[in-house]
Design a protein around this motif. Structure first.
Motif, PDB file in Angstrom:
ATOM      1  N   ARG A 189      10.133   9.378  -3.882  1.00  0.00           N
ATOM      2  CA  ARG A 189      10.716  10.474  -3.110  1.00  0.00           C
ATOM      3  C   ARG A 189      10.288  10.309  -1.655  1.00  0.00           C
ATOM      4  N   THR A 190      11.087  10.899  -0.777  1.00  0.00           N
ATOM      5  CA  THR A 190      10.771  10.820   0.648  1.00  0.00           C
ATOM      6  C   THR A 190      10.386  12.197   1.164  1.00  0.00           C
ATOM      7  N   HIS A 191       9.160  12.313   1.662  1.00  0.00           N
ATOM      8  CA  HIS A 191       8.667  13.574   2.224  1.00  0.00           C
ATOM      9  C   HIS A 191       9.064  13.635   3.703  1.00  0.00           C
ATOM     10  N   PRO A 192       9.550  14.813   4.190  1.00  0.00           N
ATOM     11  CA  PRO A 192      10.004  14.879   5.597  1.00  0.00           C
ATOM     12  C   PRO A 192       8.916  14.562   6.605  1.00  0.00           C
ATOM     13  N   LYS A 193       7.650  14.801   6.232  1.00  0.00           N
ATOM     14  CA  LYS A 193       6.553  14.554   7.174  1.00  0.00           C
ATOM     15  C   LYS A 193       5.781  13.284   6.835  1.00  0.00           C
ATOM     16  N   TYR A 194       5.536  13.047   5.519  1.00  0.00           N
ATOM     17  CA  TYR A 194       4.640  11.956   5.129  1.00  0.00           C
ATOM     18  C   TYR A 194       5.380  10.706   4.652  1.00  0.00           C
ATOM     19  N   GLY A 195       6.706  10.758   4.631  1.00  0.00           N
ATOM     20  CA  GLY A 195       7.467   9.569   4.292  1.00  0.00           C
ATOM     21  C   GLY A 195       7.580   9.313   2.800  1.00  0.00           C
ATOM     22  N   ARG A 196       7.766   8.039   2.450  1.00  0.00           N
ATOM     23  CA  ARG A 196       8.033   7.654   1.058  1.00  0.00           C
ATOM     24  C   ARG A 196       6.760   7.761   0.219  1.00  0.00           C
TER      25      ARG A 196
ATOM     26  N   LEU B  27       0.856  -1.182   0.000  1.00  0.00           N
ATOM     27  CA  LEU B  27       0.000   0.000   0.000  1.00  0.00           C
ATOM     28  C   LEU B  27       0.896   1.238   0.000  1.00  0.00           C
ATOM     29  N   ILE B  28       0.752   2.078  -1.031  1.00  0.00           N
ATOM     30  CA  ILE B  28       1.641   3.237  -1.169  1.00  0.00           C
ATOM     31  C   ILE B  28       0.829   4.517  -1.406  1.00  0.00           C
ATOM     32  N   THR B  29       1.489   5.640  -1.136  1.00  0.00           N
ATOM     33  CA  THR B  29       0.899   6.943  -1.456  1.00  0.00           C
ATOM     34  C   THR B  29       1.423   7.398  -2.813  1.00  0.00           C
ATOM     35  N   VAL B  30       0.497   7.802  -3.665  1.00  0.00           N
ATOM     36  CA  VAL B  30       0.821   8.273  -5.019  1.00  0.00           C
ATOM     37  C   VAL B  30       0.339   9.715  -5.143  1.00  0.00           C
ATOM     38  N   LYS B  31       1.188  10.592  -5.694  1.00  0.00           N
ATOM     39  CA  LYS B  31       0.758  11.978  -5.890  1.00  0.00           C
ATOM     40  C   LYS B  31       1.291  12.490  -7.213  1.00  0.00           C
ATOM     41  N   GLY B  32       0.502  13.388  -7.830  1.00  0.00           N
ATOM     42  CA  GLY B  32       0.930  13.983  -9.094  1.00  0.00           C
ATOM     43  C   GLY B  32      -0.254  14.283  -9.983  1.00  0.00           C
ATOM     44  N   HIS B  33       0.043  14.705 -11.207  1.00  0.00           N
ATOM     45  CA  HIS B  33      -0.994  15.050 -12.187  1.00  0.00           C
ATOM     46  C   HIS B  33      -1.316  13.836 -13.059  1.00  0.00           C
ATOM     47  N   PHE B  34      -2.595  13.544 -13.179  1.00  0.00           N
ATOM     48  CA  PHE B  34      -3.074  12.465 -14.041  1.00  0.00           C
ATOM     49  C   PHE B  34      -3.704  13.107 -15.281  1.00  0.00           C
ATOM     50  N   TYR B  35      -2.862  13.710 -16.113  1.00  0.00           N
ATOM     51  CA  TYR B  35      -3.346  14.472 -17.261  1.00  0.00           C
ATOM     52  C   TYR B  35      -4.116  13.578 -18.225  1.00  0.00           C
ATOM     53  N   GLY B  36      -5.269  14.080 -18.669  1.00  0.00           N
ATOM     54  CA  GLY B  36      -6.074  13.367 -19.657  1.00  0.00           C
ATOM     55  C   GLY B  36      -7.185  12.530 -19.076  1.00  0.00           C
ATOM     56  N   LEU B  37      -7.070  12.134 -17.806  1.00  0.00           N
ATOM     57  CA  LEU B  37      -8.102  11.304 -17.184  1.00  0.00           C
ATOM     58  C   LEU B  37      -9.256  12.167 -16.685  1.00  0.00           C
ATOM     59  N   LEU B  38     -10.434  11.622 -16.768  1.00  0.00           N
ATOM     60  CA  LEU B  38     -11.619  12.321 -16.281  1.00  0.00           C
ATOM     61  C   LEU B  38     -11.550  12.527 -14.777  1.00  0.00           C
ATOM     62  N   GLN B  39     -11.052  11.516 -14.067  1.00  0.00           N
ATOM     63  CA  GLN B  39     -10.941  11.584 -12.612  1.00  0.00           C
ATOM     64  C   GLN B  39     -10.054  10.448 -12.117  1.00  0.00           C
ATOM     65  N   VAL B  40      -9.633  10.562 -10.878  1.00  0.00           N
ATOM     66  CA  VAL B  40      -9.018   9.428 -10.179  1.00  0.00           C
ATOM     67  C   VAL B  40     -10.025   9.024  -9.108  1.00  0.00           C
ATOM     68  N   ALA B  41     -10.514   7.785  -9.191  1.00  0.00           N
ATOM     69  CA  ALA B  41     -11.622   7.373  -8.324  1.00  0.00           C
ATOM     70  C   ALA B  41     -11.286   6.089  -7.569  1.00  0.00           C
ATOM     71  N   HIS B  42     -11.965   5.911  -6.444  1.00  0.00           N
ATOM     72  CA  HIS B  42     -11.815   4.706  -5.628  1.00  0.00           C
ATOM     73  C   HIS B  42     -12.100   3.467  -6.474  1.00  0.00           C
TER      74      HIS B  42
END
Length: 724
Positions: free
Chosen positions: A61-68, A35-50
C-alpha cells in the motif's frame, strides 16, 4: 497475496502485537527493493526484534506521507542458515531460550520448523534438553494464535474477540471455528451478525443446522440483556424470529423451522453443556443457572435463628432517648426481626425512614459486639451509605476484592465478618448476589435494604423483587412517611406514582418543589431544559438532567451535546478519540468500574486536564473530591458525557434538583418504575418538562416486563428441604 522475507534492521514502533519495522529483503514475490517498511500485527510472536529473520505475507500500500509500505496479514518462520534459525526461535517464541533453540536446530537443521510443527512427539524424544517441553507447547500456541487470528480477522472480528476465542477453545480454536463458526456464540459478548458474516466467508449456508445453534444462543444472550435468566423452550423460536426481524445486519431468515427442530438444537447444545435445560422452567445459559440455583441454596442456608442476644426493650428505649427520636412500629419490628432471624430484607419508599432504621440496626450490631461491613452495588451509593451511617462503606466489588477478572473472596476464601449490610439492593443483579453469598460464611448475618418500587437491576435477574415475594424470607416494609414536612410534594408525589395515582401539579408559576412544565414540541422542550440548566448552573446548583432513553430530540445523546454547548461552550482544549469528544471542563460519568483507580460506575466528575497520555478528572464524592488520572487507552471504555444521563444510570445517586423530559414519543420507556426512580433522585426540586398525557401514561403503565427468574420459588424449595 504478496510475500517478503528477510531480516529486521530496525523497529520503529511496537504496541502489543502491532509493529512498524524496517526489513532488509532477501527474497520476495513480487520483487521488492532491498529495504522496506513493514507494518501490521505479528500475532503469536513474542516480539519483533532487531536482527530477526521473518517471512511476511500481505499487501503493498502507498501511504500519502510515508510512501510505499508492506501491510502484514500473516507471517511464517523463515531462515537461511542455522544461526538465523536459532535467532528466530530464541527471539520470537515464548520459552525458547538459546539452549533449547540450539539443541533442536542442531538435531533438525533446515527441517527444524517442519519438525516442530508436525513431529512434536519425535522432537520431545530426540532432543534431551531442559525446557524443550514448554518450548514445543509455545511453538504450537504461536502458530495456533497466528492462524486463528488471521482467520477471524479476515472475517471481520476484532483482536479482543480473537483472544476470547483462544481462551475458550485453546489450541484447537482454528479447527473448531472452521468446523462450526457459530460456536463463537458460546462466548459472551459476540455479535451474531459478525459471526454470521464469518460463517458466510467460510462458505456456510444460511440454513446450515449450526446456524440455528448460534441463533438459539443469541436469543438467550439477548434475553439476558432484557433481564431474563432463562427462556421457556416454547418461546425460543419467537425470540429468534423477533431478533432477525429487528436486526437487518444479522443476515437472512432461516427457512421455517418446526418446534421439534428447535428441540433437537437445544438438545445438541445441552449435550455440549453450552446450555442447561430445566424441565420445569426453561433453557438457561450455564452461568445464569449457576447464579440462580446456587444463590438460592446459599441464601436458604442463611435463614437461621439470629445469634444476637440483646435485651431489646431497654436497647430501643435508650436508642430513642439518645437520638431524640421515636421509632415507628415497623422500624422497631425491623430491629426485633434481626434479633430473631439471621437475615432481614428491609424495604420502603422515600421518606419512610429506611435510613433511621438502618442506623438502629448498625447500633444493634455495635451493642451485640457483632463485627459488620457496609456495602452497596455502586460507588456513589456506597459513599452515601457511609455518610448516613458514619461508618466506612464500599462497593460489593471492592469489599470482596474483585480485580476486574477474579474475586478475592469466594467459596474458597470467605470474607470474615459477623454481619453484612447491603444498601440499594434493587440495583443488584443475580450474578452480584451470587458473588456476595459465595463470599460470606454460612453463619453470617445479612441485611438487605432497598426500594422495590425502583427500576430493577441493569443486569439479568430481579433479586430484590424475588426476595420480597418469597414468604420464607423475613421482610419488613416501611410505610409511614416521615419526610412529608421536609420535602412536601416530592415525597407525596413519589408515593402517588407508586400507587398509580395522578400527581399533585400546582401552577408552574407558583413556588413548588415539584413542577410539570407543559410543552408539546420536543425541540422547544430541549430549548427549555437548556435554559433551565443554564440558570441552575449560574446558581451553582447541584442538579442532573435525566432522560428515559438515548435516542431522539430529548434523548440522552442529543441533550448531552446541547447542554455541553450551552454550559461549556467551545474554546477550551478538546480530546477526541474512538468517536468521543471531551472538552476541558466537561461533566463526565464513569461507566465502568476501575478498582485500581478507585472509581466506579455512576461516579460523576469534571475534566480538569488533558494530558498527552491521560485525562485528569476531578471525581465528586460525598463531601470530598479526588483527582483521578485516566490513561488515554482506558477512556473509551470508562468515560461518557454526563450533562444528561438515563434514569438507570442515576440509580444510587441523589441531587438537589432533577430535570427530565417526558413525551409520548418515549413509548415503551414511559413506565411507572422509571418515572418513580427518576423523581426519587431529587432532594429539593423536580422539573418534568413535556406532555401531561405522557406523565399519565407512565404512571398508568405498571406492566413491567416480568423477568424470567425463579429465585423466590427455589429459595422456598431449599427452605422446605432443610426443615426436619
Amino acid at each position: 497475496m504478496a510475500w517478503v522475507a528477510g531480516r529486521v534492521t530496525s523497529v520503529k514502533f511496537t504496541s502489543d502485537s502491532f509493529c512498524v519495522c524496517e526489513l532488509r529483503v532477501a527474497e520476495a514475490a513480487p520483487l521488492a527493493s532491498s529495504l522496506i517498511t513493514v507494518k501490521g500485527h505479528f500475532y503469536g510472536l513474542l516480539q519483533v526484534a532487531h536482527g530477526m529473520p521473518i517471512k511476511v505475507i500481505g499487501t503493498w500500500r502507498t501511504h500519502p506521507k510515508y510512501g510505499r509500505q508492506f501491510h502484514v496479514s500473516s507471517w511464517e518462520p523463515w531462515a537461511r542458515n542455522d544461526n538465523e534459525r536459532v535467532h528466530f526461535l530464541s527471539l520470537c517464541i515464548q520459552d525458547f531460550g538459546i539452549g533449547p533453540a540450539q539443541a533442536v536446530v542442531q538435531e533438525y537443521g533446515s527441517e527444524v520448523f517442519e519438525a516442530l510443527t508436525h513431529k512434536a512427539s519425535e522432537v520431545l524424544s530426540k532432543v534431551k534438553k531442559d525446557g524443550i517441553g514448554p518450548a514445543l507447547l509455545s511453538w504450537k500456541v504461536a502458530l495456533s494464535t497466528r492462524d486463528v487470528t488471521v482467520l477471524l480477522r479476515s472475517g471481520g472480528l476484532k483482536s479482543a474477540e480473537v483472544a476470547s476465542a483462544m481462551a475458550r477453545f485453546g489450541l484447537e480454536a482454528g479447527t473448531v471455528i472452521k468446523k462450526n463458526p457459530y460456536r463463537l456464540m458460546e462466548i459472551s459478548g459476540y455479535d451474531f451478525s459478525k459471526v454470521d458474516l464469518l460463517a458466510k466467508y467460510l462458505g456456510f449456508d444460511r440454513n446450515a443446522p449450526c446456524r440455528l445453534e448460534g441463533l438459539v444462543l443469541w436469543a438467550l444472550q439477548a434475553a439476558a440483556l432484557d433481564g431474563h435468566l432463562y427462556l421457556r423452550r416454547g418461546d425460543i423460536s419467537q425470540h429468534v424470529t423477533e431478533l432477525l426481524d429487528r436486526n437487518s445486519t444479522a443476515g437472512p431468515d432461516l427457512d421455517d423451522c418446526a418446534s421439534d427442530t428447535y428441540a433437537r438444537v437445544v438438545a445438541e447444545l445441552e449435550g455440549r453443556r453450552v446450555v442447561v435445560v430445566d424441565s420445569g422452567t426453561g433453557v438457561y445459559l450455564p452461568e445464569f443457572y449457576e447464579y440462580e440455583r446456587t444463590s438460592a441454596k446459599m441464601f436458604g442456608e442463611l435463614l437461621k435463628p439470629s445469634p444476637i442476644e440483646v435485651d431489646l426493650k431497654p436497647f430501643l428505649e435508650e436508642y430513642e432517648r439518645s437520638n431524640r427520636i421515636t421509632l415507628s412500629e415497623a422500624q422497631r419490628e425491623a430491629v426485633s426481626s434481626l434479633a430473631e432471624h439471621r437475615v432481614l430484607v428491609l424495604t420502603g419508599l422515600p421518606g419512610t425512614g429506611k435510613t433511621t432504621a438502618l442506623r438502629a440496626l448498625v447500633r444493634l450490631f455495635e451493642e451485640a459486639r457483632t463485627s459488620f461491613v457496609l456495602m452497596a452495588p455502586t460507588g456513589v451509593a456506597a459513599k452515601r451509605l457511609a455518610a448516613v451511617t458514619g461508618h466506612p462503606a464500599a462497593t460489593v466489588h471492592r469489599t470482596l476484592r474483585y480485580d476486574g477478572s477474579s474475586w478475592g473472596h469466594n467459596q474458597n476464601n470467605r470474607f470474615l465478618v459477623d454481619a453484612a449490610i447491603v444498601d440499594e439492593v434493587s440495583m443488584m443483579d443475580q450474578e452480584l448476589f451470587y458473588r456476595l453469598l459465595s463470599a460470606l460464611r454460612s453463619d453470617t448475618m445479612l441485611v438487605l435494604v432497598g426500594d422495590d418500587a425502583q427500576l430493577p437491576s441493569v443486569g439479568p435477574g430481579n433479586v430484590l423483587q424475588q426476595l420480597v415475594s418469597c414468604r420464607s424470607v423475613p421482610h419488613i416494609k416501611l410505610t409511614q412517611i416521615y419526610r412529608q414536612d421536609e420535602k412536601g410534594d416530592i415525597v407525596s408525589n413519589s408515593h402517588k406514582i407508586n400507587r398509580g395515582e395522578m400527581l399533585d401539579l400546582p401552577n408552574p408559576r407558583l413556588p413548588s418543589e415539584f413542577k410539570l412544565v407543559r410543552i408539546r414540541d420536543e425541540e422547544k422542550i430541549a430549548d427549555f431544559i437548556v435554559q433551565l440548566a443554564t440558570k441552575l448552573k449560574s446558581k451553582d446548583a447541584n442538579f442532573q438532567v435525566l432522560s428515559p432513553k438515548y435516542a431522539g430530540e430529548v434523548g440522552v445523546d442529543s441533550l448531552n451535546e446541547r447542554l455541553r454547548d450551552a454550559l461549556n461552550p467551545k474554546g477550551p482544549p478538546e480530546w477526541n478519540g474512538h468517536g468521543l469528544n471531551f472538552r476541558l471542563g466537561d461533566r463526565l460519568m464513569v461507566v465502568k468500574n476501575d478498582y485500581e483507580l478507585d472509581v466506579y460506575n455512576g461516579d460523576v466528575g469534571k475534566l480538569v486536564k488533558i494530558g498527552s497520555d491521560h485525562l485528569l478528572v476531578r471525581v465528586h464524592g460525598e463531601g470530598v473530591d479526588s483527582e483521578v488520572e485516566f490513561p488515554i487507552g482506558s477512556v473509551p471504555d470508562k468515560l461518557r458525557l454526563a450533562y444528561c444521563v438515563t434514569a438507570h444510570k442515576s440509580q444510587g445517586s441523589e441531587f438537589d434538583t432533577i430535570v427530565m423530559p417526558v413525551v409520548r414519543s418515549q413509548g415503551r420507556m414511559l413506565q411507572r418504575n422509571l418515572l418513580y426512580t427518576a423523581v426519587t433522585r431529587a432532594r429539593e426540586h423536580v422539573w418534568l418538562v413535556g406532555e401531561e398525557a405522557a406523565v399519565q401514561r407512565a404512571i398508568a403503565n405498571d406492566k413491567v416486563v416480568r423477568r424470567n427468574t425463579v429465585l423466590a420459588k427455589t429459595i422456598s424449595s431449599v427452605v422446605e428441604s432443610l426443615c426436619p
